[in-house]
Design an enzyme around this catalytic site. Structure first.
Site, short mmCIF file in Angstrom:
data_model
loop_
_atom_site.label_atom_id
_atom_site.label_comp_id
_atom_site.label_asym_id
_atom_site.label_seq_id
_atom_site.Cartn_x
_atom_site.Cartn_y
_atom_site.Cartn_z
N LYS A 269 0.83 -1.21 0.00
CA LYS A 269 0.00 0.00 0.00
C LYS A 269 0.86 1.26 0.00
CE LYS A 269 -2.21 -0.71 3.89
NZ LYS A 269 -1.58 -1.93 4.40
N ARG B 213 -9.07 1.33 9.49
CA ARG B 213 -8.55 0.00 9.77
C ARG B 213 -9.56 -0.88 10.49
NH1 ARG B 213 -2.89 0.63 9.37
NH2 ARG B 213 -1.69 -1.24 9.83
N ARG C 262 12.38 -2.52 11.68
CA ARG C 262 11.26 -1.89 12.37
C ARG C 262 10.92 -2.69 13.62
NH1 ARG C 262 6.12 -0.29 8.64
NH2 ARG C 262 5.05 -1.36 10.32
N ARG D 59 -0.02 -9.12 13.63
CA ARG D 59 -0.55 -8.03 12.79
C ARG D 59 -1.43 -8.58 11.68
NH1 ARG D 59 4.77 -5.63 11.40
NH2 ARG D 59 3.76 -4.42 9.78
P1 ADP Z 1 1.50 -2.01 8.24
O1 ADP Z 1 2.89 -2.38 7.92
O2 ADP Z 1 0.83 -2.91 9.20
O3 ADP Z 1 0.68 -1.65 7.04
P2 ADP Z 1 1.30 0.72 9.26
O4 ADP Z 1 2.55 1.45 8.99
O5 ADP Z 1 0.08 1.09 8.51
O6 ADP Z 1 1.67 -0.78 9.16
O7 ADP Z 1 0.94 0.80 10.83
C1 ADP Z 1 1.85 0.42 11.83
C2 ADP Z 1 1.13 0.35 13.16
O8 ADP Z 1 0.56 1.64 13.48
C3 ADP Z 1 -0.06 -0.61 13.23
O9 ADP Z 1 0.33 -1.92 13.50
C4 ADP Z 1 -0.89 0.01 14.33
O10 ADP Z 1 -0.37 -0.28 15.62
C5 ADP Z 1 -0.69 1.49 14.11
N1 ADP Z 1 -1.74 2.06 13.23
C6 ADP Z 1 -1.55 2.58 11.98
N2 ADP Z 1 -2.71 3.03 11.47
C7 ADP Z 1 -3.66 2.80 12.41
C8 ADP Z 1 -5.06 3.01 12.48
N3 ADP Z 1 -5.73 3.55 11.47
N4 ADP Z 1 -5.70 2.63 13.62
C9 ADP Z 1 -5.04 2.10 14.64
N5 ADP Z 1 -3.74 1.84 14.64
C10 ADP Z 1 -3.04 2.19 13.54
#
Ligand code: ADP
Length: 187
Positions: free
Chosen positions: A13, A88, A134, A145
């Protein structure tokens, strides 16, 4: 164009979102990036979010609402935006719709599902863990996750599907190949 990107962690994404930013000339709003920046800067919001992020859980909805609302109000987001990592869960999707109505900016036009199998996701995230280190990229957290995605975020496919807004693309292949598929379904 107001576009929501949907897909498991590691589905691409972020990368494809960047390409779409250049194509459509609208900004990408990534709650994950915003949260990581807040953690790094040790802001109160970052300190609140850190434990949930490290564990691979979602941060409390109220924490991300502020981030999104503020970002949506900025001048560069008036023509549209690409939402990456938000909404989410169903509550977030409903709040997003309410926010857009309130600020009079019209609805989400499309939700793009970047589909990648769980197996491929684990492989990609383990690979990224080695390269980027990370904090939430250990194998146990990665698996968690994916569970959180399947339980909380996957229902959004139905939410946008029922509204006739969902488009799907296979997220496996070359970056450029996937990008062309995306442009194809967004036409
Ligand atoms: P991913 O690699 O899972 O796509 P992101 O960079 O989007 O990761 O998000 C990393 C972390 O930030 C998530 O695992 C969550 O803890 C938090 N997070 C991100 N966006 C949201 C959201 N919209 N609602 C709640 N937590 C979020």
């Amino acid at each position: 164009m107001r576009l929501v990107l949907l897909g498991a962690p590691g589905s691409g994404k972020g990368t494809q979102g960047e390409k779409l930013v250049a194509h459509f000339g609208i900004p990408k709003i990534s709650t994950g990036d915003a949260l990581r920046a807040a953690v790094k800067a040790q802001t109160p919001l970052g300190l609140t979010a850190k434990a949930a992020m490290d564990a691979g859980d979602l941060v409390a909805n109220e924490v991300v609402y502020g981030i999104v609302e503020e970002r949506l109000a900025q001048p560069d987001a008036q023509k549209g935006c690409i939402l990456d990592g938000f909404p989410r869960n169903l509550a977030q999707a409903q709040v997003l719709d309410t926010m857009l109505t309130r600020i009079g900016k019209g609805d989400i036009d499309k939700a793009l599902h970047l589909h990648v199998t769980d197996e491929e996701i684990v492989k990609r995230l383990l690979d990224r863990a080695q390269k980027e280190g990370r904090a939430d990229d250990t194998e146990a957290v990665i698996r968690h996750r994916i569970e959180v995605y399947n339980a909380e975020t996957r229902p959004l496919l139905d939410y946008y599907g029922k509204q006739g807004k969902l488009v799907k693309v296979e997220g496996v292949g070359g970056l450029e190949e996937i990008y062309q598929r995306i442009l194809g379904v967004l036409k």
